[in-house]
Design an enzyme around this catalytic site. Structure first.
Site, short mmCIF file in Angstrom:
data_model
loop_
_atom_site.label_atom_id
_atom_site.label_comp_id
_atom_site.label_asym_id
_atom_site.label_seq_id
_atom_site.Cartn_x
_atom_site.Cartn_y
_atom_site.Cartn_z
N ASP A 52 51.39 47.05 66.60
CA ASP A 52 51.27 48.89 66.94
C ASP A 52 52.12 49.55 67.64
O ASP A 52 52.53 50.09 68.06
CB ASP A 52 49.82 49.38 66.97
CG ASP A 52 49.51 48.72 68.42
OD1 ASP A 52 50.59 47.65 69.22
OD2 ASP A 52 48.36 48.76 68.28
N SER A 53 53.20 48.18 68.27
CA SER A 53 53.92 49.01 69.24
C SER A 53 55.26 49.81 68.05
O SER A 53 56.29 50.70 69.25
CB SER A 53 55.10 47.82 70.26
OG SER A 53 55.11 46.72 69.07
N ASP A 91 48.64 44.69 62.87
CA ASP A 91 48.36 45.23 63.36
C ASP A 91 47.36 46.03 63.48
O ASP A 91 47.09 46.48 62.42
CB ASP A 91 48.51 45.85 65.06
CG ASP A 91 49.55 44.73 65.91
OD1 ASP A 91 48.16 43.70 66.21
OD2 ASP A 91 50.08 45.22 66.25
N LYS A 120 46.10 41.37 63.19
CA LYS A 120 45.60 41.47 64.53
C LYS A 120 45.03 42.09 64.85
O LYS A 120 44.69 43.61 64.42
CB LYS A 120 47.01 40.95 65.17
CG LYS A 120 46.97 40.67 66.69
CD LYS A 120 48.48 40.46 66.96
CE LYS A 120 49.30 41.36 66.91
NZ LYS A 120 49.14 41.94 68.66
N GLU A 122 42.88 43.31 68.64
CA GLU A 122 42.75 43.17 70.00
C GLU A 122 40.98 43.54 70.83
O GLU A 122 40.32 44.23 70.47
CB GLU A 122 43.79 44.44 71.28
CG GLU A 122 44.79 44.18 70.65
CD GLU A 122 45.31 45.85 71.43
OE1 GLU A 122 45.09 45.77 72.30
OE2 GLU A 122 46.95 45.39 71.40
N GLU A 189 48.39 37.50 75.41
CA GLU A 189 49.96 39.01 75.84
C GLU A 189 49.82 38.60 77.42
O GLU A 189 48.87 38.77 77.94
CB GLU A 189 49.77 39.54 75.88
CG GLU A 189 51.07 41.34 76.29
CD GLU A 189 51.09 42.24 75.35
OE1 GLU A 189 50.76 42.63 74.45
OE2 GLU A 189 52.06 43.11 75.88
O1 KIV Z 1 52.56 45.79 68.78
C1 KIV Z 1 53.17 44.70 69.21
O2 KIV Z 1 54.57 44.62 69.36
C2 KIV Z 1 52.40 43.87 69.64
C3 KIV Z 1 52.96 42.75 70.62
C4 KIV Z 1 53.07 42.97 72.03
C5 KIV Z 1 52.52 41.30 70.80
O3 KIV Z 1 50.69 43.55 69.24
#
Ligand code: KIV
Length: 271
Positions: A52-53, A91, A120, A122, A189
């Site tokens: 989600d970056s 994500d 993934k 969080e 992280e």
């Molecule tokens: O979204 C992302 O790029 C991430 C990384 C920081 C691991 O979750």
């Protein structure tokens, strides 16, 4: 005559587990589109993270918070179209799994149908029941702990996690709880290298680090960071692999080699 490149078999969860058992570092990079998926796969990246970056790297936003699950689904499908053999992990965006467990499962199903091999998310022990449910439904899960960017508003800044005794204990508790709930992988992280390494050795599932030292089972970085394209701040834990490279392909291959040979991250990229 051009040298024939050896064809790689599709990377599956069993492949990643074998790498983990053999002590071979797992290489992950973020990826958001078909062209880069093709390039990264060819360069030997094991796992493509549709992170989600993309809120920052692709959409120009200031955090991951505004990213929608539809955005994640769209970019997963783009990556899947360009990829041949790498393992795709996507994500869950902020808000797509916190409100209601049924909605969370449906969102994961949609990501898997779009081409993800793993999701993934969080969080801490509060999401273990969801991790268990997803795993039982055939959806492998990676739990992202330590600094969790979707919680930037409660954390209050980009702070290294697990520096205090209670922070360390919390990370250990979470890691064991996620493993117990069935998580297939853990991502740390911004966690001190010695803590990430200690927790990795306590577990029987692979760990991936970003700003977590060289002692994890694998590494991930944001693609744009290794290509020296910084939309915002330049993280201490990242490295510009374009330096001394004459192409993007070469830079990515250097990243793969450095992770496999454990020459990255060095203590200067760690906490
Ligand atoms: O979204 C992302 O790029 C991430 C990384 C920081 C691991 O979750």
């Amino acid at each position: 005559m051009l040298e024939q490149k050896e064809m790689r078999k599709p990377v599956r969860l069993s492949t990643l587990n074998k790498m983990y058992e053999n002590g071979e570092p797992i290489v992950m990079l973020t990826c958001y589109d078909a062209s880069f998926a093709h390039l990264l796969d060819e360069a030997g990246v094991d796992m493509l993270l549709v992170g989600d970056s993309l809120g920052m790297t692709i959409q120009g936003k200031s955090s991951t918070i505004p990213v929608s699950i539809e955005d994640m689904e769209y970019h997963t499908a783009c990556v899947a179209r360009g990829n041949k053999t790498a393992f795709i992990i996507t994500d869950l965006s902020f808000g797509s799994y916190q409100v209601n467990e049924d909605v969370a499962v449906q969102n994961c199903v949609n990501l898997m149908k779009a081409g993800a091999n793993m999701v993934k998310l969080e969080g801490g022990e509060e999401i273990c029941p969801l991790v268990r449910r997803l795993t039982l439904a055939g959806i492998p899960v990676c739990a992202h702990i330590g600094f969790t960017p979707q919680s930037i508003n409660t954390i209050g800044g980009f702070f290294v996690q697990g520096r205090t005794d209670s922070g360390k204990e919390k990370l250990k508790r979470e890691a064991l709880a996620f493993q117990e709930a069935g998580a297939a992988m853990l991502l740390f992280e911004m966690v001190p290298a010695d803590i990430a390494s200690e927790i990795t050795s306590m577990l029987r599932i692979p760990t991936i680090g970003i700003g977590a030292g060289v002692g994890t089972s694998g590494q991930v970085l944001v693609l744009h960071d290794i290509l020296n394209i910084y939309a915002g701040r330049k993280p201490k834990f990242s490295k510009n692999f374009m330096e001394g490279s004459s192409s993007i392909q070469e830079a990515v291959e250097k990243y793969v080699k450095a992770v496999k040979e454990k020459t990255f991250p060095t203590p200067t990229h760690s906490f």
